[in-house]
Design a protein around this motif. Structure first.
Motif, PDB file in Angstrom:
ATOM      1  N   GLN A   1      -6.941   7.121   2.919  1.00 22.74           N
ATOM      2  CA  GLN A   1      -7.310   6.156   1.891  1.00 22.74           C
ATOM      3  C   GLN A   1      -8.822   6.068   1.737  1.00 22.74           C
ATOM      4  OE1 GLN A   1      -5.939   2.133   2.432  1.00 22.74           O
ATOM      5  NE2 GLN A   1      -6.891   1.434   0.529  1.00 22.74           N
TER       6      GLN A   1
ATOM      7  N   TRP B   1      -7.721  -2.932   2.550  1.00 23.57           N
ATOM      8  CA  TRP B   1      -9.069  -2.817   1.998  1.00 23.57           C
ATOM      9  C   TRP B   1      -9.061  -1.922   0.770  1.00 23.57           C
ATOM     10  CZ3 TRP B   1     -12.573  -6.016   3.886  1.00 23.57           C
ATOM     11  CH2 TRP B   1     -12.492  -6.428   5.204  1.00 23.57           C
ATOM     12  N   THR B   2     -10.001  -2.181  -0.129  1.00 27.00           N
ATOM     13  CA  THR B   2     -10.298  -1.239  -1.195  1.00 27.00           C
ATOM     14  C   THR B   2     -11.791  -0.954  -1.142  1.00 27.00           C
ATOM     15  OG1 THR B   2     -10.149  -0.812  -3.577  1.00 27.00           O
ATOM     16  CG2 THR B   2     -10.633  -3.067  -2.911  1.00 27.00           C
TER      17      THR B   2
ATOM     18  N   ILE C   1      -8.000  -7.244   0.277  1.00 31.72           N
ATOM     19  CA  ILE C   1      -6.908  -7.514  -0.657  1.00 31.72           C
ATOM     20  C   ILE C   1      -5.763  -8.164   0.111  1.00 31.72           C
ATOM     21  CG2 ILE C   1      -5.324  -6.536  -2.346  1.00 31.72           C
ATOM     22  CD1 ILE C   1      -8.260  -6.291  -3.125  1.00 31.72           C
TER      23      ILE C   1
ATOM     24  N   GLU D   1      -8.937   6.924  -2.906  1.00 33.97           N
ATOM     25  CA  GLU D   1      -8.644   5.500  -3.085  1.00 33.97           C
ATOM     26  C   GLU D   1      -7.271   5.251  -3.698  1.00 33.97           C
ATOM     27  OE1 GLU D   1      -9.234   1.376  -2.918  1.00 33.97           O
ATOM     28  OE2 GLU D   1     -10.194   3.058  -1.912  1.00 33.97           O
ATOM     29  N   LYS D   2      -6.848   6.112  -4.643  1.00 35.59           N
ATOM     30  CA  LYS D   2      -5.564   5.908  -5.304  1.00 35.59           C
ATOM     31  C   LYS D   2      -4.716   7.160  -5.165  1.00 35.59           C
ATOM     32  CE  LYS D   2      -7.363   2.673  -8.762  1.00 35.59           C
ATOM     33  NZ  LYS D   2      -7.532   2.383 -10.213  1.00 35.59           N
TER      34      LYS D   2
ATOM     35  N   SER E   1       0.825  -1.207   0.000  1.00 34.64           N
ATOM     36  CA  SER E   1       0.000   0.000   0.000  1.00 34.64           C
ATOM     37  C   SER E   1       0.861   1.260   0.000  1.00 34.64           C
ATOM     38  CB  SER E   1      -0.914   0.017   1.225  1.00 34.64           C
ATOM     39  OG  SER E   1      -1.551   1.280   1.359  1.00 34.64           O
TER      40      SER E   1
END
Length: 398
Positions: free
Chosen positions: A157, A363-364, A284, A161-162, A45
């Motif tokens: 996050q 997590w996503t 994930i 998300e990215k 991450s």
């Protein structure tokens, strides 16, 4: 792959000892005990990668200083004889030597040739080195900034998300480092405040445990070696160096375990705490060295629920604070003279944070779910992006 069976005779063990043995085997298979295959690999991450590396490097530097200084004392490099040997210092608290006490201990030990060190002197030397390079207050500070920043990187996050590593590092550097500063800056809601408080307490306890382990391991090795020398066995100096090398290697892994596990646990709980109930998240666990359980849960989708929700479903829901404490990775337990299957409620489930030490699960978030529970933090985050004149979406594409 060749699989071999192992048969253990547990007939003479108590139920408690049997369960402990089964649990230890399960942890060994999962990578919780011993060295995980990729413990030194960078975290997958970008949100927490640099935080883990920074905490690791700072702790390893402290251990390196203890090691180098100990070797110098063993080689007699600090021996500076005076006209008379000062009296041994009065009984001290070995875990909390202050600057004045450190100076007194140093003067006393410098006046004694290493060949004349007694058991009490070697013990005092280790206390001196650990107190000097791993002082209690400084390590509590390390634990605090690790907990605060890891929780808020999880919250970041949840909002973005990215994010490239360079931008995540910029955010990391801008975050507060203490609990009072976090309260003043963000005024976190009660759930997030609980994550911060308990994350800090847990990390501080683990850091202190490594400090005490350092003290205990080094004393055990040094004293065993010196005892043999006093008895005439004359063990080679190389044997001592080999033992010390092994001990420091273990201590280095212990420190790395704190970094990987505590950051992952805090960030996972920080993310889940930031999402409104009903948000779907995917687990994930795609990294080299993932244990069988973590590989099995990779890709599982759960629904975020409030921690105070009644009749929470451990298989389909996740909430802030959900953990495997009190659960087991061993599928069976001993009852009287038999091994019986554990119930689902006794086995590992998918937690909000890490499954076990060394776990790298993250997590996503599966849908647009910009948190609204923490408006002061959201405003701070917006101001940070505005300062750099890029939106989170634009940053994610750089």
């Amino acid at each position: 792959m060749l699989h071999k069976s192992v048969f253990l005779d547990i007939g003479a063990l108590s139920c408690g000892c049997t369960d402990h043995a089964l649990e230890s085997l399960a942890k060994a298979i999962s990578g919780e005990e011993g060295d995980a295959p990729d413990i030194w690999a960078q975290h997958e991450s970008p949100f927490v990668r640099s935080l883990i590396e920074l905490f690791s490097s700072r702790g390893l530097l402290r251990l390196e200083k203890v090691r180098d200084e100990l070797n110098a004392w063993l080689e007699g490099k600090h021996h500076t004889p005076g006209t008379s040997t000062p009296a041994a210092p009065a009984p001290l608290n070995p875990a909390r030597l202050d600057a004045h006490e450190l100076a007194l201990v140093k003067i006393y030990l410098e006046n004694i040739p290493p060949a004349e060190f007694g058991a009490a002197d070697w013990s005092l030397l280790i206390d001196y080195l650990v107190s000097r390079y791993m002082p209690f207050d400084a390590l509590q500070t390390e634990a605090e900034w690790l907990a605060v920043r890891s929780v808020y990187m999880g919250k970041i996050q949840a909002n973005v998300e990215k994010l490239p590593v360079v931008q995540a590092d910029r955010l990391l550097a801008a975050l507060p480092t203490t609990l009072p500063a976090a309260r003043s800056t963000f005024d976190p809601p009660p759930v997030v405040q609980s994550v911060l408080d308990y994350g800090y307490a847990r990390c501080a306890d683990n850091v202190q445990a490594v400090t005490e382990s350092t003290r205990h391991r080094l004393k055990r090795v040094i004293m065993a070696h010196e005892e043999q020398a006093r008895l005439g066995a004359r063990p080679p100096a190389q044997a001592l160096q080999t033992q010390l090398f092994d001990e420091f290697a273990t201590l280095n892994r212990d420190w790395r375990r704190i970094a990987v596990t505590e950051v992952g646990d805090n960030a996972g709980n920080g993310l889940i705490a930031s999402l409104k109930p009903g948000t779907r998240v995917r687990r994930i666990e795609q990294y080299r060295g993932a244990c069988p359980f973590c590989r099995k849960i990779n890709g599982t989708v759960l629904t975020v629920v409030s921690p105070d929700k009644k009749d929470k479903d451990w298989d389909t829901e996740v909430w802030c604070g959900k953990s495997n404490i009190g659960r087991s990775g061993a599928k069976r337990k001993r009852v009287d003279d038999e091994l019986v299957e554990r119930t689902p409620a006794e086995l590992w489930s998918i937690p909000a944070g890490t499954v076990h030490p060394h776990c790298r699960g993250i997590w996503t978030v599966l849908e647009e779910a910009r948190p609204t529970d923490d408006p002061k933090f959201a405003s701070w985050l917006d101001a940070h992006f505005a300062k750099h004149r890029k939106t989170p979406e634009a940053l994610a594409q750089t």
